[in-house]
Scaffold this motif. Structure first.
Motif, mmCIF file in Angstrom:
data_model
loop_
_atom_site.group_PDB
_atom_site.id
_atom_site.type_symbol
_atom_site.label_atom_id
_atom_site.label_comp_id
_atom_site.label_asym_id
_atom_site.label_seq_id
_atom_site.Cartn_x
_atom_site.Cartn_y
_atom_site.Cartn_z
ATOM 1 N N GLY A 1 0.683 -1.463 0.017
ATOM 2 C CA GLY A 1 0.052 0.039 -0.120
ATOM 3 C C GLY A 1 0.454 1.110 0.050
ATOM 4 N N ARG A 2 2.229 1.202 0.180
ATOM 5 C CA ARG A 2 3.057 2.893 0.122
ATOM 6 C C ARG A 2 4.055 2.338 -1.044
ATOM 7 N N ASP A 3 4.393 2.923 -1.487
ATOM 8 C CA ASP A 3 5.876 2.857 -3.111
ATOM 9 C C ASP A 3 7.455 3.138 -2.348
ATOM 10 N N ARG A 4 6.481 4.173 -1.340
ATOM 11 C CA ARG A 4 8.680 4.330 -0.448
ATOM 12 C C ARG A 4 9.444 3.292 -0.905
ATOM 13 N N VAL A 5 10.914 4.276 -1.492
ATOM 14 C CA VAL A 5 11.562 3.332 -1.039
ATOM 15 C C VAL A 5 13.590 3.765 -0.815
ATOM 16 N N LEU A 6 13.967 2.522 -0.409
ATOM 17 C CA LEU A 6 15.753 2.999 0.668
ATOM 18 C C LEU A 6 16.463 2.520 -0.131
ATOM 19 N N LEU A 7 17.520 3.566 -0.261
ATOM 20 C CA LEU A 7 18.453 2.359 -1.134
ATOM 21 C C LEU A 7 19.620 2.513 -0.242
ATOM 22 N N GLU A 8 20.371 0.954 -0.501
ATOM 23 C CA GLU A 8 21.731 0.821 0.156
ATOM 24 C C GLU A 8 22.710 -0.164 -0.885
ATOM 25 N N ARG A 9 24.191 0.073 -0.206
ATOM 26 C CA ARG A 9 24.859 -0.662 -1.298
ATOM 27 C C ARG A 9 24.697 -1.911 -0.162
ATOM 28 N N TYR A 10 24.480 -2.491 -1.922
ATOM 29 C CA TYR A 10 24.580 -4.253 -1.669
ATOM 30 C C TYR A 10 25.853 -5.039 -1.612
ATOM 31 N N ILE A 11 25.836 -5.595 -0.394
ATOM 32 C CA ILE A 11 27.160 -6.570 0.305
ATOM 33 C C ILE A 11 27.133 -7.670 -0.584
ATOM 34 N N GLU A 12 28.043 -8.053 -1.447
ATOM 35 C CA GLU A 12 28.894 -8.925 -2.533
ATOM 36 C C GLU A 12 27.723 -10.566 -2.046
ATOM 37 N N THR A 13 28.584 -10.892 -0.613
ATOM 38 C CA THR A 13 28.380 -12.653 -0.323
ATOM 39 C C THR A 13 28.658 -12.364 1.459
ATOM 40 N N PRO A 14 26.429 -11.801 1.682
ATOM 41 C CA PRO A 14 27.178 -11.615 3.458
ATOM 42 C C PRO A 14 25.799 -12.835 3.139
ATOM 43 N N ARG A 15 26.038 -12.914 4.629
ATOM 44 C CA ARG A 15 25.314 -14.064 5.587
ATOM 45 C C ARG A 15 24.344 -13.357 5.903
ATOM 46 N N HIS A 16 22.768 -13.923 6.241
ATOM 47 C CA HIS A 16 21.569 -13.423 6.662
ATOM 48 C C HIS A 16 21.933 -13.873 8.241
ATOM 49 N N ILE A 17 21.027 -13.346 9.036
ATOM 50 C CA ILE A 17 21.339 -13.424 10.809
ATOM 51 C C ILE A 17 20.097 -12.479 11.522
ATOM 52 N N GLU A 18 19.280 -13.281 11.828
ATOM 53 C CA GLU A 18 18.283 -12.077 12.819
ATOM 54 C C GLU A 18 17.965 -12.528 13.847
ATOM 55 N N PHE A 19 17.439 -11.777 15.150
ATOM 56 C CA PHE A 19 17.121 -12.465 16.151
ATOM 57 C C PHE A 19 16.041 -11.927 16.740
ATOM 58 N N GLN A 20 15.551 -13.265 17.392
ATOM 59 C CA GLN A 20 14.398 -12.929 17.904
ATOM 60 C C GLN A 20 14.060 -12.294 19.191
ATOM 61 N N ILE A 21 13.721 -10.592 19.038
ATOM 62 C CA ILE A 21 13.629 -10.174 20.482
ATOM 63 C C ILE A 21 11.573 -10.442 21.355
ATOM 64 N N PHE A 22 11.919 -10.285 22.176
ATOM 65 C CA PHE A 22 10.570 -9.693 22.461
ATOM 66 C C PHE A 22 10.316 -8.624 24.217
ATOM 67 N N GLY A 23 9.934 -7.700 23.928
ATOM 68 C CA GLY A 23 9.416 -7.353 25.300
ATOM 69 C C GLY A 23 8.301 -7.111 25.834
#
Length: 665
Positions: free
Chosen positions: A193-215
């Motif tokens: 429902g929104r078309d705003r974008v952001l730009l960022e430098r693309y890192i060629e061989t990254p690993r994707h790690i995410e952390f589950q948080i709870f508050g």
């Protein structure tokens, strides 16, 4: 605790929330679109109400309609699931104003984090490393082009209010930026429902790690460990696991601390995910914060033994976090894959249609299935084509991979094509087995795990033929048993004829390859012959989905499935599926004349028409863009020529195989 909640979503997450609520004694209200009138979440809920047409913007993105149902039914809370309105601060605020609990973070927190651009600026101000880019509000194409050139290439365009890999493009050259920007904005507007974008430098061989948080409401924020999601195709996560095979205790501590700090900085309440990319040098950078439960949350549940949906409900009801940080434990290894209706050998084209059969492994303490469809349901063109999530757990990673391989071998989907065989190949790829895959690997080396069906070995072909023969014999016996003359020799399926040895002819087709097999014998002892193929089979037996036999004297076993239409053979490493056709089966040339027309590869909606009658086009030139299964597909000219007719218009829904553009002969 709540007595009744509304689930503002569909599919497997809606079913997942309903089941947790049922266990806790909470009544549930479902909402559904016209396309979902018979969906499983509608059937599982205590009550369900229609909210609009099949397109998300006509139903699941209509916060006003959802709140009307919540008020009318007396729901005390709204669980947004993931996708749709789950990260929409306006909807969260509307819930609060209506006196209904939004089961997620507060609108004020979401506004700080719900935008990728805003979240990145926030992290940078709190000292969390971020990738160089542009997050400004000025979305003028000229400004974005200038910023892209400043940041440098390769560059990533990302939907600022998105998730799930939608609205993302990699641009490797300045001249490609404008076209990719328009496509990304259009996809973002359609999905979020929104078309705003952001730009960022693309890192060629990254690993994707995410952390589950709870508050919780008292200001306490903890993390429940990491998940690695580095196996991706076009930013869509393919394999998700916990713990990460590349994580060290020191890196886990640093990234976990950063994730908790991010939550504390904005008074975060409920479930959220802080996502990082990790470079080849071990440096990590903030990527985004998802203010919702993630699709891959089951792997965290499997290693921690916790129900994160229950945690969401308790925290939203004002209770403190059930456990402190030092009580969170991770045991063993969990891996998740998503079973999709799509064709990996045809560009992962999404599929739709009725699930003629849906065979999945039996759930257990170590094998979990989260699904929103059952056999006989329709996979619709309007939503994501995910059929189920398959999650396994074991004491260690090698054991988990082995268990996943077996679970996939025990799965089969007929109707729309599926990605099961692709997943089987992928989890055996050395980059996955050794835990070295990065987010860009599959897009660069996809041919290593796709490429169409491999030809069968003589033993595999003989196993398929033997399975079909035993299946037909058993069916003939069953038919004879129920007839008026069960002892009649004419009821047997052994090919016997007066005056000569019995012989049956089977025709099995794998892709475009046809195998004609002449079979003599019965009851599991056969002589099989074909072109370049001669195989004696003895002692063949079927039981519990397994075929055991001696092929040319060598005993082998296969997992098999058979019907009158097809037979599947699995040797524990790969599956082969054969269509059963008649001996004199004929198919016209479906491709005849295809170089003169552009057809819809599947049902969908036309969003852009570049073509017009009389125009000259070059081979590969974009003629139309269609939207289907939450994806955009660009349809291109099959050759250079002149357009004679355009049969589609913007906004029109078209059926699969419909001819959209014709070229002059």
């Amino acid at each position: 605790m709540f007595s009744k909640i509304l689930i503002a979503n569909r599919g497997e997450i809606a079913c997942r929330v309903i089941r947790t609520c049922r266990r806790l004694g909470i009544r549930t209200v479902a909402v559904y679109s016209e396309a979902d009138a018979n969906a499983q979440h509608v059937r599982l809920a205590d009550e369900a109400h229609p909210i609009g047409g099949p397109r998300p913007q006509d139903s699941y993105l209509r916060g006003d309609a959802i709140l009307e149902v919540a008020k009318a039914t007396g729901a005390q809370g709204v669980h947004p699931g993931y996708g749709f309105l789950s990260e929409n601060a306006d909807f969260a605020e509307a819930c609060e104003q209506a006196g209904i609990v939004f089961i997620g973070p507060k609108a004020a927190s979401m506004r700080k984090m719900g935008s990728k651009a805003g979240a990145k600026q926030l992290m940078e101000s709190h000292g969390v490393p971020v990738v160089p880019g542009y997050t400004g509000e000025d979305q003028d194409p000229a400004v974005l082009q200038r910023e892209a050139d400043r940041i440098g290439y390769p560059l990533m365009i990302k939907a600022a209010h998105g998730g799930g890999g939608k609205g993302m493009r990699i641009v490797r050259d300045s001249g490609e930026f404008a076209e990719n920007l328009v496509s990304c904005q259009r996809e973002a507007a359609s999905a979020f429902g929104r078309d705003r974008v952001l730009l960022e430098r693309y890192i060629e061989t990254p690993r994707h790690i995410e952390f589950q948080i709870f508050g919780d409401a008292s200001g306490t924020v903890i993390h429940l460990g990491e998940r690695e999601c580095s196996a991706q195709r076009r930013y869509q996560k393919v394999i998700e696991e916990s713990p990460s095979p590349m994580m060290t205790p020191e890196l886990r501590q640093a990234m976990g601390d950063a994730a908790v700090q991010a939550g504390q900085a904005i008074d975060y309440v409920n479930a959220g995910t802080v996502e990082f990319i990790v470079g080849a040098d071990g440096g990590f950078y903030f990527m985004e914060i998802n203010t919702r439960l993630q699709v891959e949350h089951p792997v965290t549940e499997m290693v921690t033994g916790l129900d994160l949906v229950e945690w969401q409900l308790r925290v939203a009801a004002g209770e403190p976090l059930p456990l402190p940080q030092d009580a969170i434990e991770s045991n063993g290894h969990a891996i998740e894959v998503r079973l999709y209706a799509e064709d990996p050998d045809n560009g992962f084209l999404p599929g739709s249609g009725r699930l003629q059969s849906l065979v999945l492994p039996a759930p257990s303490a170590s094998v979990r299935l989260d699904g929103g469809v059952v056999e006989g349901d329709e996979v619709t063109i309007f939503y994501d084509p995910m059929i189920a999530k398959l999650i396994v757990h074991a004491d260690n990673r090698p054991a988990a991979l082995a268990r996943l391989a077996q679970a996939l071998a025990d799965s089969e989907i007929t109707g729309p094509k599926s990605n099961i065989e692709f997943l089987e190949r992928l989890i055996r790829h050395p980059m996955v087995v050794e835990g070295r895959i990065h987010t860009g690997y599959l897009d660069r080396h996809l041919d290593e795990v796709t490429g169409g069906a491999q030809p069968p070995s003589p033993a595999e072909l003989a196993a398929a033929a033997s399975t079909a023969l035993l299946h037909d014999e058993a069916r003939a016996r069953d038919t004879a048993t129920g007839s008026s003359d069960p002892g009649s020799p004419w009821a047997l399926s052994d090919g016997w004829r007066l005056g000569h040895a019995g012989e049956r002819v089977l025709v099995l087709q794998q892709g475009e390859t046809r195998f004609e097999i002449h079979a003599s014998g019965t009851g599991g002892d056969y002589a099989l012959r074909g072109e370049g193929f001669d195989m004696p089979v003895s002692g063949a037996r079927l039981g519990d989905g397994r075929l055991s036999a001696r092929f040319d004297g060598v005993a082998r076993g296969f997992t098999v499935r058979c019907s009158a239409e097809a037979v599947t053979v699995h040797d524990g490493h790969r599956r082969l599926r054969f269509e059963r056709i008649t001996r004199f089966h004929f198919e016209g040339d479906a491709a005849a004349g295809s170089d003169n027309r552009v057809s819809a590869p599947m049902p969908g909606r036309i969003v852009v028409v570049h073509a017009e009658a009389g125009a000259q086009v070059e081979e590969g030139q974009a003629l139309l863009v269609m939207e289907a299964m939450k994806m955009e597909l660009t349809l291109r000219a099959p050759r250079a020529g002149t357009i004679s007719e355009v049969r589609a218009s913007e906004g029109e829904f078209v059926e699969g195989d419909a001819v959209l553009v014709l070229l002059e002969e």
